[in-house]
Design a protein around this motif. Sequence first.
Motif, PDB file in Angstrom:
ATOM      1  N   LEU A 173      22.426 -20.500 -44.746  1.00  0.00           N
ATOM      2  CA  LEU A 173      22.641 -20.430 -43.645  1.00  0.00           C
ATOM      3  C   LEU A 173      21.909 -19.724 -42.720  1.00  0.00           C
ATOM      4  N   SER A 174      21.907 -18.131 -42.995  1.00  0.00           N
ATOM      5  CA  SER A 174      21.027 -17.611 -42.411  1.00  0.00           C
ATOM      6  C   SER A 174      19.873 -17.570 -42.030  1.00  0.00           C
ATOM      7  N   SER A 175      19.511 -18.127 -43.123  1.00  0.00           N
ATOM      8  CA  SER A 175      17.462 -19.063 -42.887  1.00  0.00           C
ATOM      9  C   SER A 175      17.055 -19.560 -41.409  1.00  0.00           C
ATOM     10  N   MET A 176      18.569 -20.505 -41.662  1.00  0.00           N
ATOM     11  CA  MET A 176      18.129 -21.902 -40.237  1.00  0.00           C
ATOM     12  C   MET A 176      18.274 -21.519 -39.106  1.00  0.00           C
ATOM     13  N   SER A 177      17.956 -22.158 -38.657  1.00  0.00           N
ATOM     14  CA  SER A 177      18.105 -22.360 -36.916  1.00  0.00           C
ATOM     15  C   SER A 177      19.535 -21.783 -36.757  1.00  0.00           C
ATOM     16  N   PRO A 178      19.489 -21.184 -35.304  1.00  0.00           N
ATOM     17  CA  PRO A 178      20.645 -21.393 -34.772  1.00  0.00           C
ATOM     18  C   PRO A 178      21.119 -22.874 -34.594  1.00  0.00           C
ATOM     19  N   GLY A 193      21.313 -11.234 -46.021  1.00  0.00           N
ATOM     20  CA  GLY A 193      19.296 -11.868 -45.638  1.00  0.00           C
ATOM     21  C   GLY A 193      19.772 -13.652 -45.748  1.00  0.00           C
ATOM     22  N   SER A 194      17.895 -13.463 -45.163  1.00  0.00           N
ATOM     23  CA  SER A 194      17.488 -14.690 -44.397  1.00  0.00           C
ATOM     24  C   SER A 194      16.076 -14.566 -44.910  1.00  0.00           C
ATOM     25  N   GLU A 195      15.018 -16.304 -45.081  1.00  0.00           N
ATOM     26  CA  GLU A 195      14.010 -16.291 -45.368  1.00  0.00           C
ATOM     27  C   GLU A 195      13.595 -17.034 -44.320  1.00  0.00           C
ATOM     28  N   GLN A 196      12.257 -16.977 -44.303  1.00  0.00           N
ATOM     29  CA  GLN A 196      11.574 -18.121 -43.355  1.00  0.00           C
ATOM     30  C   GLN A 196      10.200 -19.782 -44.472  1.00  0.00           C
ATOM     31  N   PHE A 197      10.954 -20.153 -43.561  1.00  0.00           N
ATOM     32  CA  PHE A 197      10.662 -21.828 -44.788  1.00  0.00           C
ATOM     33  C   PHE A 197       9.459 -22.173 -43.483  1.00  0.00           C
ATOM     34  N   SER A 198       8.774 -22.951 -43.791  1.00  0.00           N
ATOM     35  CA  SER A 198       7.602 -23.149 -43.065  1.00  0.00           C
ATOM     36  C   SER A 198       6.786 -24.756 -43.428  1.00  0.00           C
ATOM     37  N   GLY A 199       7.979 -25.150 -44.811  1.00  0.00           N
ATOM     38  CA  GLY A 199       7.222 -26.086 -45.081  1.00  0.00           C
ATOM     39  C   GLY A 199       7.596 -27.822 -44.832  1.00  0.00           C
ATOM     40  N   LEU A 213       7.163 -21.820 -52.570  1.00  0.00           N
ATOM     41  CA  LEU A 213       8.817 -22.078 -52.243  1.00  0.00           C
ATOM     42  C   LEU A 213       9.164 -22.468 -50.976  1.00  0.00           C
ATOM     43  N   THR A 214       8.090 -21.837 -49.597  1.00  0.00           N
ATOM     44  CA  THR A 214       8.524 -21.094 -48.932  1.00  0.00           C
ATOM     45  C   THR A 214       8.083 -21.751 -47.825  1.00  0.00           C
ATOM     46  N   ARG A 215       6.686 -22.298 -48.360  1.00  0.00           N
ATOM     47  CA  ARG A 215       5.332 -22.786 -47.282  1.00  0.00           C
ATOM     48  C   ARG A 215       5.765 -24.346 -47.901  1.00  0.00           C
ATOM     49  N   GLN A 216       6.439 -24.465 -48.142  1.00  0.00           N
ATOM     50  CA  GLN A 216       6.830 -26.287 -49.457  1.00  0.00           C
ATOM     51  C   GLN A 216       7.684 -27.151 -48.693  1.00  0.00           C
ATOM     52  N   HIS A 217       8.769 -26.245 -48.244  1.00  0.00           N
ATOM     53  CA  HIS A 217      10.074 -26.623 -48.054  1.00  0.00           C
ATOM     54  C   HIS A 217      10.552 -26.022 -46.463  1.00  0.00           C
ATOM     55  N   SER A 218      11.527 -27.292 -45.895  1.00  0.00           N
ATOM     56  CA  SER A 218      12.456 -26.862 -44.884  1.00  0.00           C
ATOM     57  C   SER A 218      13.946 -26.895 -45.099  1.00  0.00           C
ATOM     58  N   LEU A 219      14.508 -26.321 -44.457  1.00  0.00           N
ATOM     59  CA  LEU A 219      15.749 -26.315 -44.358  1.00  0.00           C
ATOM     60  C   LEU A 219      16.882 -27.447 -44.449  1.00  0.00           C
ATOM     61  N   ASP A 220      16.178 -28.477 -43.540  1.00  0.00           N
ATOM     62  CA  ASP A 220      17.039 -29.556 -42.237  1.00  0.00           C
ATOM     63  C   ASP A 220      17.363 -30.753 -43.638  1.00  0.00           C
TER      64      ASP A 220
END
Length: 677
Positions: A245-250, A291-297, A77-84
């Motif tokens: 929201l917390s997982s997004m970049s500023p 909390g927050s998560e790191q997404f790299s997808g 899930l974290t490697r496949q997606h981004s939050l934008d």
Amino acid sequence: MSRASGRDHRSRYGRYAGGDPLAPPVDLAEALDAIGQDVMAGYSAERAMQEFLRRGGREQRGLDDLARRVAERRRELTRQHSLDGTLQQVKELLDRAVLEERKQLARDVTMDDGDRALREMQLDNLPASTAAAVTELSSYDWQSGDAREAYEQIKDLLGRELLDQRFAGMKQALENATDEDRAAVQEMLSDLNDLLEAHARGEDTDEQFREFMDKHGDFFPEDSQSVDELLDALAARSAAAQRMLSSMSPDQRAELEALAGQAFGSPQLMESLSRLDGNLRSLRPGEDWDGSEQFSGEQGLGLGDGTGVLQDLAELDALSEQLSQSYGGARLDDVDLDALRRQLGEDAAVDARTLQELERALRDHGLLRRGTDGQLRLSPKAMRQLGKALLRDVAERSSARQGERDVRLAGAAGERSGATRAWEFGDTEPWDVTRTVGNAVRRVVGEGGDPRGGVRLTVDDVEVVETEARTQAAVALLVDTSFSMAMDGRWVPMKRTALALHTLIRSRFRGDHLQLVGFGRHAQVMDIEELTALDARWDKGTNLHHGLLLANRHFRKHPNAQPVLLVVTDGEPTSHLESDGEVFFAYPPHPLTIAHAVRELDAAARLGAQTTFFRLGEDPGLARFVQQMADRVDGRVIAPELDDLGAAVVGSYLGSRGPAAYSEGGGGGGRGVWVGD
């Protein structure tokens, strides 16, 4: 019928959670064997059970496999997606609106040139920030209908995404929504906030909740049955939205916050959602709000879908903890099967449910019991079942090695005792026909049948006649518990051998008297539970002298029984008892230590003991010593492989009982059927 009345009487259906009704029962035998081996290796029964549940069985995936799949799903899930995703969609709509407007300005020959130049300059100088550009164009008088539609889609998309963050499925439900639909959403938010605030004050009523659900229930497919259930569902979703929201970049977070005011073109929506978030946070502070998560997808997620992924991640984290069973009081019943099914599929839920049933069966069927110290131990019932399994293994090994039929340790063929018992596989005692037929008749009647129409026997009906042994034996099994036994991997085979012999005597030769003696630096008499649970000892010393002292004391307690001495060892004697009870140790073996051991062995011979040494290992010095000891008392030496130790000891015991112990078609007994020299 009113809507409220319909809600009170409608049926509720859910997924069947009982498992496959045609599936075979859980395999307790495999579990018990694995747990027993770990207990013999020094594990507690509790830890041994947990280790089996973690590993699983031959055809059963364990907790570790499920935990691995949970971790893989989380990484996916974290490697496949981004939050934008929403920001990308807004930018695409904005670019389309600006492009269509430019086309219209170029096509419109009737437009005043000064007005056209002013509009083109405004479009050329839009801020680089998507949010700022959308805000600046909020008062722009669009000349292109397609451009105006694309821009309105931005406001509609933002509104639906912000609602979808808090209410799953809202994005699709409000697609092509009318002003009336948006007004209904705003009314629902106002009523929901009123309900939650009344609940916080302790002023809400069941009637108020029912009225709210009757009016707005279509927004809540979860069909909550109380304010608390509704709160739990909403708070989990809202907290996931905050984590997104917390997982997004500023920069992403700032863009989204700036765009939020354009949702549905109504700042009132954001005010209601902010009020809702505040109410949920105060009523459910235990949720993970920060909390927050790191997404790299590369697959962009919209706000609603992203919130759903954050909920999935939270659910996967909870499953990981449940499957770890690392917290106090952990039970497999804690594992959320519905969550496991959602994340990993039906097969994973079936595996977990089977493990739950297995743990429950081990506890509820009396195979494990909790001692006075609170620790789980193998129960006597479990010890019997484990011993029977070991005996079957012994019989199969002996039969395979000798090319004979499967010797089932049927017991002594002596005089009838007058007692009967249920038939067990391998029994050779005669049937008690009267009791067997009586059992069949009672079974047929109990099942509602008529025995006059005939009775068919089943295995469960059969009873056999108990027989007395022709001779009683006083058996002393001396097992070496020195550090070398543990160091060289002989600890568990030694225990399995003791349990197999103990089970054989207790089940088939009840008249015999067995004593188990462990000898390391010193010797001690042990019951079978104590020996099987004995941790590996690392003290140096092999006190055969003390072990023989205890064996001779056992023989003297049973003067009318045939003494049988069985010694399992992998080392020469290196310690003995002094007259004051202190232990003397020396390596290489001291002549005095050897003399003390020889003296007690001679005493056993004078008592008539039939002696067999089981030599483990290839040490030449040990081989010479053991052979000399055996020759001195007309005994035997057997040097079995570790896997065959149980068969060798049991076979030697049966051989010491003579032909009555077992026979091959009436032929000779002795140990030849079991063990070859």
